[in-house]
Write a protein that holds these residues in place. Structure first.
Motif, PDB file in Angstrom:
ATOM      1  N   GLU A   1     -47.534  50.356  51.177  1.00 38.08           N
ATOM      2  CA  GLU A   1     -46.404  50.824  50.211  1.00 38.08           C
ATOM      3  C   GLU A   1     -45.004  50.413  50.587  1.00 38.08           C
ATOM      4  N   SER A   2     -44.563  50.133  52.039  1.00 37.63           N
ATOM      5  CA  SER A   2     -43.383  50.010  52.269  1.00 37.63           C
ATOM      6  C   SER A   2     -43.259  48.498  52.333  1.00 37.63           C
ATOM      7  N   THR A   3     -44.215  47.628  52.521  1.00 34.83           N
ATOM      8  CA  THR A   3     -44.081  46.197  52.219  1.00 34.83           C
ATOM      9  C   THR A   3     -43.664  45.968  50.735  1.00 34.83           C
ATOM     10  N   TYR A   4     -44.674  46.724  49.925  1.00 36.60           N
ATOM     11  CA  TYR A   4     -44.384  46.325  48.811  1.00 36.60           C
ATOM     12  C   TYR A   4     -43.226  46.588  47.959  1.00 36.60           C
ATOM     13  N   ASN A   5     -42.731  47.918  48.501  1.00 34.93           N
ATOM     14  CA  ASN A   5     -41.285  48.151  48.192  1.00 34.93           C
ATOM     15  C   ASN A   5     -40.156  47.328  48.266  1.00 34.93           C
TER      16      ASN A   5
ATOM     17  N   LYS B   1     -37.752  45.267  46.097  1.00 33.03           N
ATOM     18  CA  LYS B   1     -36.356  45.390  46.016  1.00 33.03           C
ATOM     19  C   LYS B   1     -35.428  43.998  46.308  1.00 33.03           C
ATOM     20  N   TYR B   2     -36.158  43.167  47.234  1.00 33.60           N
ATOM     21  CA  TYR B   2     -35.676  42.010  47.558  1.00 33.60           C
ATOM     22  C   TYR B   2     -35.580  41.023  46.214  1.00 33.60           C
ATOM     23  N   LEU B   3     -36.629  41.088  45.358  1.00 29.31           N
ATOM     24  CA  LEU B   3     -36.854  40.464  44.048  1.00 29.31           C
ATOM     25  C   LEU B   3     -36.098  41.008  43.045  1.00 29.31           C
ATOM     26  N   GLN B   4     -35.340  42.109  43.397  1.00 32.82           N
ATOM     27  CA  GLN B   4     -34.691  42.869  42.355  1.00 32.82           C
ATOM     28  C   GLN B   4     -35.335  43.307  41.098  1.00 32.82           C
TER      29      GLN B   4
ATOM     30  N   SER C   1     -41.765  37.836  53.509  1.00 39.04           N
ATOM     31  CA  SER C   1     -41.154  37.673  54.787  1.00 39.04           C
ATOM     32  C   SER C   1     -39.633  37.514  54.656  1.00 39.04           C
ATOM     33  N   ASP C   2     -39.086  37.174  53.631  1.00 39.66           N
ATOM     34  CA  ASP C   2     -37.841  37.119  53.161  1.00 39.66           C
ATOM     35  C   ASP C   2     -37.371  38.462  53.118  1.00 39.66           C
ATOM     36  N   ALA C   3     -37.938  39.461  52.483  1.00 40.32           N
ATOM     37  CA  ALA C   3     -37.432  40.770  51.989  1.00 40.32           C
ATOM     38  C   ALA C   3     -37.292  41.272  53.640  1.00 40.32           C
ATOM     39  N   LEU C   4     -38.349  41.111  54.463  1.00 39.02           N
ATOM     40  CA  LEU C   4     -38.228  41.627  55.732  1.00 39.02           C
ATOM     41  C   LEU C   4     -37.040  41.133  56.475  1.00 39.02           C
ATOM     42  N   VAL C   5     -36.580  39.962  56.374  1.00 36.63           N
ATOM     43  CA  VAL C   5     -35.574  39.567  57.238  1.00 36.63           C
ATOM     44  C   VAL C   5     -34.101  40.139  56.550  1.00 36.63           C
ATOM     45  N   ALA C   6     -34.190  40.439  55.336  1.00 38.02           N
ATOM     46  CA  ALA C   6     -33.023  40.858  54.643  1.00 38.02           C
ATOM     47  C   ALA C   6     -32.914  42.565  54.940  1.00 38.02           C
ATOM     48  N   ASP C   7     -34.161  43.032  55.659  1.00 35.73           N
ATOM     49  CA  ASP C   7     -34.193  44.425  55.908  1.00 35.73           C
ATOM     50  C   ASP C   7     -33.491  44.744  57.319  1.00 35.73           C
ATOM     51  N   GLY C   8     -33.248  43.859  57.799  1.00 35.26           N
ATOM     52  CA  GLY C   8     -32.781  43.783  59.535  1.00 35.26           C
ATOM     53  C   GLY C   8     -33.570  42.887  60.506  1.00 35.26           C
ATOM     54  N   TYR C   9     -33.304  43.122  61.718  1.00 33.96           N
ATOM     55  CA  TYR C   9     -33.712  42.373  62.759  1.00 33.96           C
ATOM     56  C   TYR C   9     -35.588  42.491  62.479  1.00 33.96           C
ATOM     57  N   VAL C  10     -36.248  41.687  62.719  1.00 29.08           N
ATOM     58  CA  VAL C  10     -37.568  41.975  62.527  1.00 29.08           C
ATOM     59  C   VAL C  10     -38.485  41.563  63.973  1.00 29.08           C
ATOM     60  N   PHE C  11     -39.362  42.392  64.381  1.00 33.14           N
ATOM     61  CA  PHE C  11     -40.280  42.338  65.271  1.00 33.14           C
ATOM     62  C   PHE C  11     -41.492  41.771  64.690  1.00 33.14           C
ATOM     63  N   LYS C  12     -42.037  40.869  64.742  1.00 32.73           N
ATOM     64  CA  LYS C  12     -43.227  40.114  63.884  1.00 32.73           C
ATOM     65  C   LYS C  12     -44.336  40.010  64.761  1.00 32.73           C
ATOM     66  N   TYR C  13     -45.418  40.744  64.320  1.00 35.91           N
ATOM     67  CA  TYR C  13     -46.703  40.474  64.975  1.00 35.91           C
ATOM     68  C   TYR C  13     -47.847  39.944  64.002  1.00 35.91           C
ATOM     69  N   ASP C  14     -48.835  39.255  64.527  1.00 35.08           N
ATOM     70  CA  ASP C  14     -49.685  38.440  63.640  1.00 35.08           C
ATOM     71  C   ASP C  14     -51.262  38.731  64.504  1.00 35.08           C
ATOM     72  N   PHE C  15     -51.970  39.632  63.918  1.00 40.95           N
ATOM     73  CA  PHE C  15     -53.041  40.110  64.704  1.00 40.95           C
ATOM     74  C   PHE C  15     -54.142  39.738  63.983  1.00 40.95           C
ATOM     75  N   SER C  16     -55.322  39.722  64.662  1.00 36.95           N
ATOM     76  CA  SER C  16     -56.631  39.520  63.958  1.00 36.95           C
ATOM     77  C   SER C  16     -57.380  40.973  64.461  1.00 36.95           C
ATOM     78  N   LEU C  17     -58.058  41.695  63.552  1.00 38.26           N
ATOM     79  CA  LEU C  17     -58.639  43.069  63.939  1.00 38.26           C
ATOM     80  C   LEU C  17     -60.035  43.164  63.164  1.00 38.26           C
ATOM     81  N   PRO C  18     -60.749  43.750  63.618  1.00 36.49           N
ATOM     82  CA  PRO C  18     -61.926  44.353  62.790  1.00 36.49           C
ATOM     83  C   PRO C  18     -61.258  45.146  61.643  1.00 36.49           C
ATOM     84  N   THR C  19     -61.716  45.028  60.247  1.00 35.31           N
ATOM     85  CA  THR C  19     -61.163  45.600  59.111  1.00 35.31           C
ATOM     86  C   THR C  19     -61.090  46.924  59.460  1.00 35.31           C
ATOM     87  N   SER C  20     -61.973  47.730  59.994  1.00 37.86           N
ATOM     88  CA  SER C  20     -61.908  49.132  60.206  1.00 37.86           C
ATOM     89  C   SER C  20     -60.957  49.557  60.991  1.00 37.86           C
TER      90      SER C  20
END
Lengths: 471, 471
Positions: free
Chosen positions: A260-264, A268-271, A336-355
């Protein structure tokens, strides 16, 4: 330090080697090469070299190896792990001018090209022949194919075409001593001895510099379908994915999700004020590609109907034309652009079991509650590949307290679940210290041996990937 | 020799290590382990070890490494290049009893299994969960998955699923010193440092012994179509293939071809008197797989109609049911047996640009005209992967004259065309001397360095892959 300090004599050598404008020493001009794309780190290199030919790359490395000068190879500089900029004053070797598109073989669908070509340009090129590039990602307009290969870049279509590694048929690599390793075959099958090109794919420029690549390009599918669905729980997201696997089968080309928060943030970024579908907790984007338009759309329609019937989804829309297709994709691609527009971003890129994938986002959210300056904790990513992009935005800039609360806690959490702390972004500078946690002592020791075999003087991309002791 | 001679003390050690019946010293019982599948070579090993656990594999290698005893790892012993049997008296380490099927993860479609499991058994296992193995080949009833991975085996579905390498997510390997290299992750994406498992895939057991593998298994496609067409020239074969790529698109799962003499030999072997289609110079077999039966059959029917209209094909048949499907596949799958029945076989496995593929068969035929004892010169193989299996049968057994006329002429021909002298069978013993011709001095030197890094005492599968001087 272990390395030599750059002298005027060195600079003169490079100026003689490279014709006008390709040896940059002016600090202002060096600056953009010293800062990474997400501004997470900045080096102090005083010299940027821009070779146009493989001979020049060889001559540069030969010289640097002899004189013990450290080199930071730089491709499109779109990396997210700090791997593409110098840590101190390493010489920057930019591959951007090594950019002739080579031969495309229409019989086999194999493209041979210089490493410095922009991904999107290559995609446009091969589309003329009825093919597409085997990789697609947000940075396609500026990333270079050599860097893509050197980092085994992931992206949006891994679920269909597999990792970039599997599309690499041949590589030409300049080794740290300046010698040329020619593995530039363009045949699809070749079992003749140890596959020497493999260690270079994904090793982030610490073993050698990729100068040319031969890639198997999938056929262009003229039929495309795109569905965007809302779900009320992550469980429903997973049920929808499993259903898509069954119903859409071989036409599936992307399975992405957003919370939800990513989508919003993206809207917002796309206006965008009118939402394409009713709001809910989760969103899933499913793309199909087929040789016929009917088939691409038919499997997707069947999926939508069945998912609604089974109440896996609460609302959804199917792209009816190219405009709608691009509109929906934009929501995912501009995150990604929307996140950068939202402030400083701590970015993580994980692979995990779907569950376990979304559990981590929830626990991170819980953990961040103590900080009033945290903007958003968001989870999105390549669901079909179990690849989660977790992001924490901070309203008022970088915070060491927040970082301490996130790391190493996150990395340990992922290691415990047998996931990967870097599904596709690589280790670069930021994550090199977590390599042992992920791979263990023995693997680390063997990686060091391999580094030592190819780069005994350790001149290539130092302080990256393998943990360095700075003593 | 460089190696120690096996002593009674050594044998006692192994007998203590392995419980009853798993240390074989009786020459008669050793014999089948000493001879390869196509009887192209025979070793004189006096000791076969059959470990059941990874611990035992480690203990064996640790001992052999300490005592400088050479080891020939053996999987299903179905290889065609002499890589799986000892050259002299190396200890045979058979992996066949290391055969527990491990976990299948239904969410991700990933199978983790011991290396000694038979491919077909694994395929049956994962089909229960709606998946198939990523590899299919004639020897599936007896080859083992560990050997498949260690040789990067090819087969019938590479055109759809890519090389086996691209399906390998994780590996567990016992190194020559007995230490365990744990790369047994089962996640789809993992970019954390140098991908250490890669060198072992396809290196034919000279770097380490694969004990466990994690494989990404494609979804089972319940819809299958199979077409078998006759063409009057190789050009028409290629036109039909290109058309199939366009029309069948993502449903394509195999593109195989046979020439007239292969076809006739196979029918003779199968004792079929009524031919499925009208005779011609060439035959092409096209298989489709889809999540729906209608789609798999529809694309194939469209292909057949269009190819007839365009006069690319002169006759053809589409399998209407499973019996017909198996009947047609048998013509392609039993070719190897048919060739063996025809006499002594010189077998070659080349990769070539499609435009040059059949030229080589024609030139070989011409070259063989001087020999009255040559039975058949046949060409068939994986057309979609540019992989040609060229075979020369000799009526009255092995002939040195014929061999001299074929080699190195064939290998040089292929190297000149930038093909591969081994598309999928590997170098093993027979082709190791042609490695330099194919890859050049520099690559060979680096392969030796890598061998030296993992196996400094050179105990694993000696005389294979890398050319050895026997001085």
């Amino acid at each position: 330090t272990h390395y030599a300090t750059l002298t005027d004599k060195d600079v003169s050598f490079f100026e003689r080697l490279l014709s006008s404008g390709r040896t940059i020493t002016n600090p202002d001009e060096c600056l953009p090469f010293n800062i990474d794309y997400i501004k997470s780190c900045q080096g102090q290199s005083q010299l940027v070299l821009r070779p146009k030919t493989v001979d020049e790359v060889q001559a540069i490395l030969r010289y640097c190896n002899e004189h013990q000068l450290a080199v930071c190879p730089q491709s499109g500089n779109t990396g997210l792990s700090g791997g593409s900029v110098p840590v101190f004053d390493e010489i920057i070797l930019s591959l951007r001018l090594l950019n002739s598109i080579g031969n495309f073989d229409e019989n086999s669908g194999v493209l041979t090209t210089d490493a410095g070509c922009v991904l999107e340009k290559l995609d446009t090129h091969v589309r003329q022949f009825g093919h597409i590039m085997p990789i697609d990602l947000g940075a396609k307009g500026s990333c270079l194919i050599g860097g893509n290969v050197a980092t085994n870049a992931g992206g949006l279509r891994v679920v269909r075409f597999g990792s970039l590694r599997s599309a690499v048929l041949g590589l030409e690599v300049v080794l740290p001593d300046g010698s040329l390793l020619d593995c530039l075959t363009s045949i699809r099958k070749d079992n003749t001895g140890i596959d020497l090109k493999q260690p270079f794919i994904g090793s982030e420029g610490i073993l050698g510099i990729v100068t040319r690549v031969a890639l198997a390009c999938p056929s262009l599918m003229s039929g495309v379908g795109l569905g965007f669905f809302a779900c009320s729980s992550f469980e429903q997201i997973l049920s929808t994915m499993r259903l898509a696997r069954k119903i859409c089968g071989e036409t599936l080309s992307a399975i992405e999700f957003l919370d939800e928060s990513t989508y919003n943030l993206s809207l917002k970024y796309l206006q965008r004020t009118n939402k394409p579908i009713e709001s809910n907790k989760f969103y899933i984007l499913i793309e199909t590609m087929s040789s016929t338009d009917e088939q691409a759309k038919a499997t997707l329609e069947k999926l939508a109907t069945t998912a609604l019937e089974k109440e896996f989804i609460t609302d959804g829309t199917l792209a009816q034309d190219l405009t709608q297709y691009k509109d929906i994709w934009a929501i995912r691609e501009r995150v990604s652009d929307a996140l950068v527009a939202d402030g400083y971003v701590f970015k993580y890129d994980f692979s995990l079991p779907t569950s376990r994938m979304y559990k981590l986002v929830e626990e991170t959210e819980e953990r961040m509650k103590q900080f009033s300056n945290v903007g958003n904790v968001t989870g999105f990513g390549h669901l079909g590949d179990q690849n989660l992009h977790l992001n924490v935005t901070v309203k008022d800039g970088y915070s060491d307290d927040i970082k301490q609360a996130l790391e190493p806690w996150l990395y340990e959490w992922v290691a415990k679940e047998h996931g990967s702390v870097s599904a596709e972004h690589g280790l670069g500078l930021h994550k090199s210290k977590y390599l042992e946690l992920n791979k263990g002592k023995h693997s680390l020791e063997l990686m060091k041996q391999m580094k030592n075999m190819f780069d005994p003087k350790c001149i290539l991309n130092p302080y990256k990937v393998l943990p360095y002791k700075t003593d």
